[in-house]
Write a protein that holds these residues in place. Structure first.
Motif, mmCIF file in Angstrom:
data_model
loop_
_atom_site.group_PDB
_atom_site.id
_atom_site.type_symbol
_atom_site.label_atom_id
_atom_site.label_comp_id
_atom_site.label_asym_id
_atom_site.label_seq_id
_atom_site.Cartn_x
_atom_site.Cartn_y
_atom_site.Cartn_z
ATOM 1 N N TYR A 258 0.854 -1.180 0.000
ATOM 2 C CA TYR A 258 0.000 0.000 0.000
ATOM 3 C C TYR A 258 0.884 1.222 0.000
ATOM 4 O O TYR A 258 1.926 1.247 0.660
ATOM 5 C CB TYR A 258 -0.887 -0.018 1.253
ATOM 6 N N LYS A 259 0.506 2.236 -0.740
ATOM 7 C CA LYS A 259 1.306 3.450 -0.855
ATOM 8 C C LYS A 259 1.525 4.078 0.521
ATOM 9 O O LYS A 259 0.602 4.179 1.326
ATOM 10 C CB LYS A 259 0.569 4.444 -1.765
ATOM 11 N N LEU A 385 -6.533 1.761 6.766
ATOM 12 C CA LEU A 385 -5.613 0.828 6.109
ATOM 13 C C LEU A 385 -6.064 -0.609 6.303
ATOM 14 O O LEU A 385 -6.123 -1.396 5.363
ATOM 15 C CB LEU A 385 -4.206 0.987 6.695
ATOM 16 N N GLY A 388 -9.211 -1.639 4.443
ATOM 17 C CA GLY A 388 -8.875 -1.805 3.029
ATOM 18 C C GLY A 388 -8.197 -3.133 2.788
ATOM 19 O O GLY A 388 -8.468 -3.822 1.802
ATOM 20 N N ALA A 389 -7.329 -3.539 3.719
ATOM 21 C CA ALA A 389 -6.596 -4.797 3.584
ATOM 22 C C ALA A 389 -7.535 -5.993 3.679
ATOM 23 O O ALA A 389 -7.474 -6.918 2.878
ATOM 24 C CB ALA A 389 -5.528 -4.893 4.668
ATOM 25 N N SER A 401 -1.773 -8.901 -4.693
ATOM 26 C CA SER A 401 -1.655 -7.845 -3.699
ATOM 27 C C SER A 401 -2.790 -7.962 -2.695
ATOM 28 O O SER A 401 -3.904 -8.348 -3.025
ATOM 29 C CB SER A 401 -1.714 -6.473 -4.376
ATOM 30 N N PHE A 403 -4.220 -5.516 -1.358
ATOM 31 C CA PHE A 403 -5.090 -4.350 -1.474
ATOM 32 C C PHE A 403 -5.742 -4.269 -2.854
ATOM 33 O O PHE A 403 -5.143 -4.600 -3.861
ATOM 34 C CB PHE A 403 -4.295 -3.069 -1.207
ATOM 35 N N ARG A 405 -7.014 -2.525 -6.149
ATOM 36 C CA ARG A 405 -6.539 -1.407 -6.956
ATOM 37 C C ARG A 405 -7.631 -1.027 -7.951
ATOM 38 O O ARG A 405 -8.278 -1.890 -8.534
ATOM 39 C CB ARG A 405 -5.255 -1.777 -7.696
#
Length: 441
Positions: A258-259, A385, A388-389, A401, A403, A405
């Motif tokens: 994650y960014k 976070l 989202g995960a 990933s 997460f 996108r």
């Protein structure tokens, strides 16, 4: 390929405190922390120096850290109004949307100077301090181009702020624009994440969990592996930065899930809440006047609060005493024609009392209230976070990933004075809101 640098010096330029460490490239695992600083607060472990800078009335460098703080404290009140004292100035770079080389910072006494010069003075101080220590431990003569510098910055900083830090490093003489590779700008939470990767699992497990059978953790001695995903929350003075990484095997590199993100949720928020509380009791106009007329005494008050803030804890039941400088008590009486004690009584803030020893007595409830908004912001961001995960993990059955996108297609219509942006979510075909932030490219 032979490494062109013989030593790496990393500067942790913080909002409230700063420090550095270095290692020689022939022995990179041996990291030398900077020596203990002169001065410091009684009863507080000082592994870093306060990010404070003092300039003379003619804008020359005088001192940095504890030395700057103590020198400013010892100035005559009238004299102090002509000197320039800066603290917690790093956040200004993040909060200024139109940051340029001409952006100015305001000192405690109200005088202004270019921000780039303030940062350059601080970095120059670290350069001289670090090089002296490196040379003390080096067996060979060290040339300037043999040193690689690393400066850490928050993950939430925009590109202009990172460029600003590089320009300040050039101005400070760390290196020249002709050899830009001599300086690395690193994200603070990514540096922390790399450190975590080197730890054994038992060093990072949740210490709040009950001990396992016989007090032993079967997996505790193993290093992280590819099944381990972790969030690093770097809670600093100005910002809280978050990174989410997974270790990739067999190469051992870090995969960013994650960014890097975060926000201005650092400990300065607690200081601002304390200042807001003082404004509520004594009046915002009085606090502003006191800061302008007695800047050194205001700094003393913030130092007194900082020392007590560090002893605060959620489970603490007893009150905390915060010393008010005599000049505050005296200035208030002359300014308002009544005592500090009367002001407290009239404010109806029951969880703050007045001590006859000239101190504010903050109950545990009052102290928790000062911390709560900052803590809530941190929790909210981490929850964001984690949710989202979890959502993405359930959706992709761990195929890639962790997460989700989204692919967004944007079109731009260029008008005479404005650009109209239309954005569509490719997966759903729905329009989504979009805008362009020109100030941060």
């Amino acid at each position: 390929v032979a490494c062109p640098f013989s030593v790496v010096v990393a500067i942790d330029f913080g909002t409230t405190s700063s420090g550095y460490a270095f290692s020689f490239t022939e022995d990179p695992e041996t990291i030398h922390m900077m020596r203990r600083w002169e001065g410091g607060d009684p009863g507080v472990a000082n592994q870093k120096s306060p990010t404070c800078l003092l300039l003379t009335p003619d804008l020359r460098f005088h001192s940095f850290g504890f030395a700057a703080r103590d020198s400013y404290h010892d100035l005559d009140p009238e004299e102090a109004r002509h000197w320039l004292y800066f603290d917690k100035f790093k956040m200004k770079i993040h909060s200024t949307s139109d940051l340029t080389m001409e952006t100015e910072l305001e000192s405690v006494s109200g005088r202004r100077v270019r921000a780039i010069e303030v940062f350059a003075h601080a970095l120059r101080f670290f350069r001289e301090h670090a090089l002296k220590e490196v040379k003390d431990q080096s067996f060979s003569v060290l040339e300037g181009n043999e040193v690689r510098w690393v400066i850490t910055v928050p993950a939430v900083w925009r590109q202009p702020a990172k460029q600003f830090m590089r320009e300040a490093a050039y101005l400070a003489g760390l290196m020249t624009p002709d050899s830009p590779e001599q300086l690395l700008i690193a994200l603070e939470p990514e540096a922390a994440s790399i450190y975590c990767r080197k730890l054994r699992l038992h060093q990072v497990i949740d210490l709040s969990q009950p001990p396992l059978t016989n007090g032993l953790d079967v997996d505790g001695s193993r290093p992280f592996d590819s099944s381990d995903r972790y969030i690093v929350a770097d809670c600093g003075g100005g910002t809280v930065d978050l990174t989410v990484h997974q270790i990739e095997q067999p190469q051992g590199t870090l995969k960013e899930l994650y960014k890097a993100s975060g926000g201005p949720y650092g400990a300065v928020g607690v200081d601002l809440a304390f200042e807001a509380m003082l404004c509520q009791i004594f009046g915002a106009d009085f606090i502003e006047s006191f800061k302008a007329k007695r800047p050194a005494a205001w700094v003393d008050l913030t130092i007194a609060f900082e020392a007590r803030k560090r002893t605060a804890a959620p489970g603490r039941a007893n009150s905390l005493n915060i010393s008010l400088p005599f000049s505050f008590i005296d200035f208030y009486k002359r300014h308002r024609g009544q005592s500090v004690e009367t002001a407290l009584r009239k404010s109806n803030m029951n969880f703050i009392k007045w001590s006859s020893q000239g101190m504010l007595r903050l109950s545990a409830e009052a102290m928790n209230e000062l911390f709560q908004p900052t803590i809530n912001n941190i929790i909210k961001h981490i929850d964001l976070l984690e949710s989202g995960a979890v959502a993405a993990s359930a959706g992709d059955n761990d195929k890639g990933s962790v997460f989700e996108r989204r692919e967004i297609r944007t079109t731009m219509q260029f008008g005479d004075t404005e650009i109209k942006v239309t954005a569509v979510d490719v997966a759903t075909g729905r329009l989504v809101r979009a805008s362009i932030d020109f100030l941060s490219n």
